[in-house]
Design a protein around this motif. Structure first.
Motif, mmCIF file in Angstrom:
data_model
loop_
_atom_site.group_PDB
_atom_site.id
_atom_site.type_symbol
_atom_site.label_atom_id
_atom_site.label_comp_id
_atom_site.label_asym_id
_atom_site.label_seq_id
_atom_site.Cartn_x
_atom_site.Cartn_y
_atom_site.Cartn_z
ATOM 1 N N GLY A 95 0.860 -1.182 0.000
ATOM 2 C CA GLY A 95 0.000 0.000 0.000
ATOM 3 C C GLY A 95 0.897 1.232 0.000
ATOM 4 N N CYS A 96 0.405 2.298 -0.622
ATOM 5 C CA CYS A 96 1.194 3.537 -0.629
ATOM 6 C C CYS A 96 0.256 4.735 -0.514
ATOM 7 N N GLY A 97 -0.678 4.655 0.423
ATOM 8 C CA GLY A 97 -1.617 5.752 0.657
ATOM 9 C C GLY A 97 -1.161 6.600 1.828
ATOM 10 N N GLY A 98 -2.139 7.248 2.482
ATOM 11 C CA GLY A 98 -1.830 8.183 3.563
ATOM 12 C C GLY A 98 -1.061 7.544 4.709
ATOM 13 N N VAL A 99 -1.525 6.396 5.180
ATOM 14 C CA VAL A 99 -0.891 5.751 6.339
ATOM 15 C C VAL A 99 0.481 5.204 5.952
ATOM 16 N N SER A 145 2.712 -1.422 -4.176
ATOM 17 C CA SER A 145 1.294 -1.076 -4.176
ATOM 18 C C SER A 145 0.714 -1.278 -5.561
ATOM 19 N N LYS A 200 3.193 5.965 -7.356
ATOM 20 C CA LYS A 200 3.149 6.579 -6.015
ATOM 21 C C LYS A 200 4.326 6.095 -5.162
ATOM 22 N N ASP A 235 -4.711 -8.366 -4.061
ATOM 23 C CA ASP A 235 -5.838 -9.313 -4.059
ATOM 24 C C ASP A 235 -5.386 -10.667 -4.595
ATOM 25 N N LEU A 263 -0.429 -2.170 4.686
ATOM 26 C CA LEU A 263 -1.080 -0.858 4.810
ATOM 27 C C LEU A 263 -1.920 -0.565 3.573
ATOM 28 N N ALA A 264 -2.400 -1.648 2.948
ATOM 29 C CA ALA A 264 -3.382 -1.499 1.860
ATOM 30 C C ALA A 264 -4.755 -1.379 2.533
ATOM 31 N N GLN A 287 -7.749 -6.619 1.701
ATOM 32 C CA GLN A 287 -6.591 -7.422 1.288
ATOM 33 C C GLN A 287 -5.977 -8.235 2.433
ATOM 34 N N THR A 299 -3.168 -2.926 10.301
ATOM 35 C CA THR A 299 -3.745 -1.878 11.157
ATOM 36 C C THR A 299 -5.271 -1.896 11.168
ATOM 37 N N ALA A 300 -5.879 -2.821 10.444
ATOM 38 C CA ALA A 300 -7.358 -2.821 10.371
ATOM 39 C C ALA A 300 -7.833 -4.233 10.107
ATOM 40 N N PRO A 327 -7.807 0.575 16.031
ATOM 41 C CA PRO A 327 -7.096 -0.238 17.014
ATOM 42 C C PRO A 327 -5.580 -0.049 16.937
ATOM 43 N N THR A 360 -1.606 6.804 12.796
ATOM 44 C CA THR A 360 -1.704 5.392 12.408
ATOM 45 C C THR A 360 -0.358 4.869 11.896
HETATM 46 P P1 NDP Z 1 -5.450 4.916 1.325
HETATM 47 O O1 NDP Z 1 -6.672 4.710 0.513
HETATM 48 O O2 NDP Z 1 -4.830 6.273 1.409
HETATM 49 O O3 NDP Z 1 -4.301 3.906 0.832
HETATM 50 C C1 NDP Z 1 -4.550 2.566 0.527
HETATM 51 C C2 NDP Z 1 -3.408 2.078 -0.352
HETATM 52 O O4 NDP Z 1 -3.620 0.687 -0.621
HETATM 53 C C3 NDP Z 1 -3.346 2.794 -1.702
HETATM 54 O O5 NDP Z 1 -1.995 3.060 -1.987
HETATM 55 C C4 NDP Z 1 -3.919 1.759 -2.653
HETATM 56 O O6 NDP Z 1 -3.395 1.794 -3.952
HETATM 57 C C5 NDP Z 1 -3.452 0.474 -2.007
HETATM 58 N N1 NDP Z 1 -4.254 -0.650 -2.466
HETATM 59 C C6 NDP Z 1 -5.604 -0.774 -2.486
HETATM 60 N N2 NDP Z 1 -5.972 -1.946 -3.024
HETATM 61 C C7 NDP Z 1 -4.827 -2.580 -3.348
HETATM 62 C C8 NDP Z 1 -4.522 -3.816 -3.961
HETATM 63 N N3 NDP Z 1 -5.494 -4.670 -4.337
HETATM 64 N N4 NDP Z 1 -3.235 -4.152 -4.152
HETATM 65 C C9 NDP Z 1 -2.230 -3.310 -3.771
HETATM 66 N N5 NDP Z 1 -2.446 -2.124 -3.197
HETATM 67 C C10 NDP Z 1 -3.726 -1.766 -2.993
HETATM 68 O O7 NDP Z 1 -5.794 4.362 2.790
HETATM 69 P P2 NDP Z 1 -5.132 4.800 4.188
HETATM 70 O O8 NDP Z 1 -3.671 4.928 4.010
HETATM 71 O O9 NDP Z 1 -5.927 5.912 4.737
HETATM 72 O O10 NDP Z 1 -5.451 3.506 5.072
HETATM 73 C C11 NDP Z 1 -4.623 2.355 5.013
HETATM 74 C C12 NDP Z 1 -5.098 1.331 6.037
HETATM 75 O O11 NDP Z 1 -5.000 1.870 7.344
HETATM 76 C C13 NDP Z 1 -6.573 0.929 5.863
HETATM 77 O O12 NDP Z 1 -6.684 -0.455 6.057
HETATM 78 C C14 NDP Z 1 -7.276 1.663 6.975
HETATM 79 O O13 NDP Z 1 -8.449 0.996 7.393
HETATM 80 C C15 NDP Z 1 -6.208 1.616 8.048
HETATM 81 N N6 NDP Z 1 -6.368 2.655 9.095
HETATM 82 C C16 NDP Z 1 -6.212 2.251 10.399
HETATM 83 C C17 NDP Z 1 -6.340 3.163 11.426
HETATM 84 C C18 NDP Z 1 -6.053 2.757 12.822
HETATM 85 O O14 NDP Z 1 -5.936 3.624 13.693
HETATM 86 N N7 NDP Z 1 -5.904 1.491 13.153
HETATM 87 C C19 NDP Z 1 -6.691 4.584 11.155
HETATM 88 C C20 NDP Z 1 -6.734 4.925 9.748
HETATM 89 C C21 NDP Z 1 -6.603 3.963 8.766
HETATM 90 P P3 NDP Z 1 -3.794 2.968 -5.025
HETATM 91 O O15 NDP Z 1 -2.837 4.055 -4.701
HETATM 92 O O16 NDP Z 1 -3.579 2.346 -6.356
HETATM 93 O O17 NDP Z 1 -5.229 3.319 -4.746
#
Ligand code: NDP
Length: 400
Positions: free
Chosen positions: A8-12, A34, A39, A63, A83-84, A88, A106-107, A144, A347
């Protein structure tokens, strides 16, 4: 010390990657993999040259178990940090089992077609992980995550028995938009539009969404309305904290957020049931996600603080006792340090800490575990060191 594969390469993930790169003695090499490789490459370009950690990138569809297995076999990480998205979790756990690699997330797992927040699917892997001699650490975010560590710490140091836990998650940040979510909109809206529930005397008590409202005066933020939600750590804490009678989870929401959410719900935009649109099947909530601001773009705009913590009531040496432990985190400070707002920061930091403790062996036992099942002390120390210092109050105002 070792190698970590971050999926994963999103916010967290972006915060966790920054933190791994600050902690190069532990994270000698990382791979960011990711769905969208560009990204991962952009993050690598930003950090390379500022850190001793060697950074690799890859494209992966998490997946698909075979793609994950091929990547793990090629990179040979000590741990996989997932961190996807929650969808997944199981495919990544399957790949870890095949390759005998430790797993952190983390989830909890959610099936794509039902908004269910339960550990049952992941707990079902316990025997398999134990027999394979590998560790899965579930829920190492803030809530959590840190909330479970706070609970284990309270149990270890301050109570013979904890009877009540209230988890209070306050975001006093303002991003200036009438409506936006601070993390993945789809996951966030699924969570807040579901029925609420709390754990009392061994049973779940269900409430309507946002039915129970309280006001609380948060250190560093001030007075905020907060609402009772279901949250996944209630399930594991209900099992792991001895003598527990009730656990509740409250999150703050502003009026503008709630009014927009109600309107979106009323017109069907938060539904996860696919509908037919111009010959395509679309899921309204996924379409809504596409038109809302990307949470990653909120970083530079968000001002204010978060305050997340737990209030405990119980007994020690036959006497009643209360204890509140919490962290206050400033959105702008986080943005200055790692380019993200505090919700991703709170997170991503514990995600890095969980991966570190599994990798260095302090939190590594074969099986599938929630954070509160390990010794909280090294995690609590690491929170202070890595950017999430906590405060204690032995006479907090209680939530009625
Ligand atoms: P984002 O949507 O910002 O990032 C998710 C990342 O996962 C994206 O880079 C996305 O790719 C990638 N992704 C999604 N599907 C796939 C796949 N099939 N294969 C590979 N990569 C994939 O989410 P966040 O960063 O906000 O959240 C990440 C995790 O953290 C979530 O599970 C969320 O529930 C959890 N979380 C936990 C918290 C806690 O306190 N415990 C609080 C906040 C979040 P792409 O860039 O292509 O979309």
């Amino acid at each position: 010390m070792g190698k970590c594969l971050i999926i994963g390469c999103g916010g967290v993930a972006s915060v966790a990657v920054h933190k791994c790169c600050q902690n190069s003695e532990v994270f000698t090499e990382i791979m960011i993999a990711s769905r969208t490789k560009s990204k991962c490459d952009a993050l690598k370009d930003k950090l390379q040259g500022t850190t001793k950690t060697k950074i690799h990138t890859a494209q992966v569809d998490a997946d698909k178990v075979d793609e994950l297995v091929a990547l793990i076999e090629k990179f040979q990480p000590d741990v996989v940090l997932n961190l996807a998205l929650p969808y997944q979790d199981l495919t990544i756990m399957d790949a870890c089992l095949i390759t005998k690699t430790h797993y952190i997330d983390t989830a909890n797992y959610e099936p794509l077609d039902t908004a269910k927040f339960e550990y049952k699917w992941q707990w079902a892997y316990r025997d398999k992980f134990r027999e394979a001699g590998i560790c899965a650490l579930l829920g190492s975010g803030f809530d959590p995550g840190v909330t479970g560590v706070f609970s284990a710490y309270a149990q270890k140091h301050y109570f013979d028995e904890i009877h009540y836990i209230d988890i209070l998650d306050c975001n006093g940040g303002d991003h200036g938009y009438p409506f936006a979510t601070n993390f993945n909109p789809e996951i966030n809206i699924r969570e807040v539009s579901a029925n609420g529930s709390y754990w009392e005397n061994g049973k779940w008590i269900e409430t309507k969404p946002m039915e129970i409202k309280r006001e609380y005066d948060f250190d560093g933020v001030g007075k905020k309305d907060m609402y009772l939600l279901h949250h996944e750590e209630l399930e594991s804490l209900g099992k792991n904290i001895k003598g527990i009678k009730r656990i509740r989870f409250f999150m703050t929401f502003g009026q503008s957020y709630l009014t927009h959410l109600k309107c979106l719900e009323n017109v069907g935009m938060t539904s996860i049931e696919p509908i037919e649109y111009e010959g395509h099947q679309i899921v309204p909530l996924q379409f809504l996600k596409a038109v809302l601001p990307d949470p990653a773009s909120l970083g530079p705009r968000t001002k204010g603080k978060t305050n997340i913590g737990c209030i405990f009531q119980g007994v020690k040496d036959g006497k009643e006792r209360t204890y509140y432990v919490y962290n206050v985190c400033d959105h702008q400070e986080c943005y200055k340090e790692v380019g993200s707002q505090a919700v991703s920061y709170t997170t991503g930091v514990p995600a890095m800490i969980g991966a570190m403790l599994v990798m260095n062996g302090q939190w590594n036992r074969p099986g599938v575990w929630n954070v509160e099942e390990f010794d909280p002390d090294p995690f609590m120390e690491a929170l202070n060191r890595w950017g999430l210092p906590w405060k204690e109050n032995f006479h907090p105002v209680l939530v009625d």
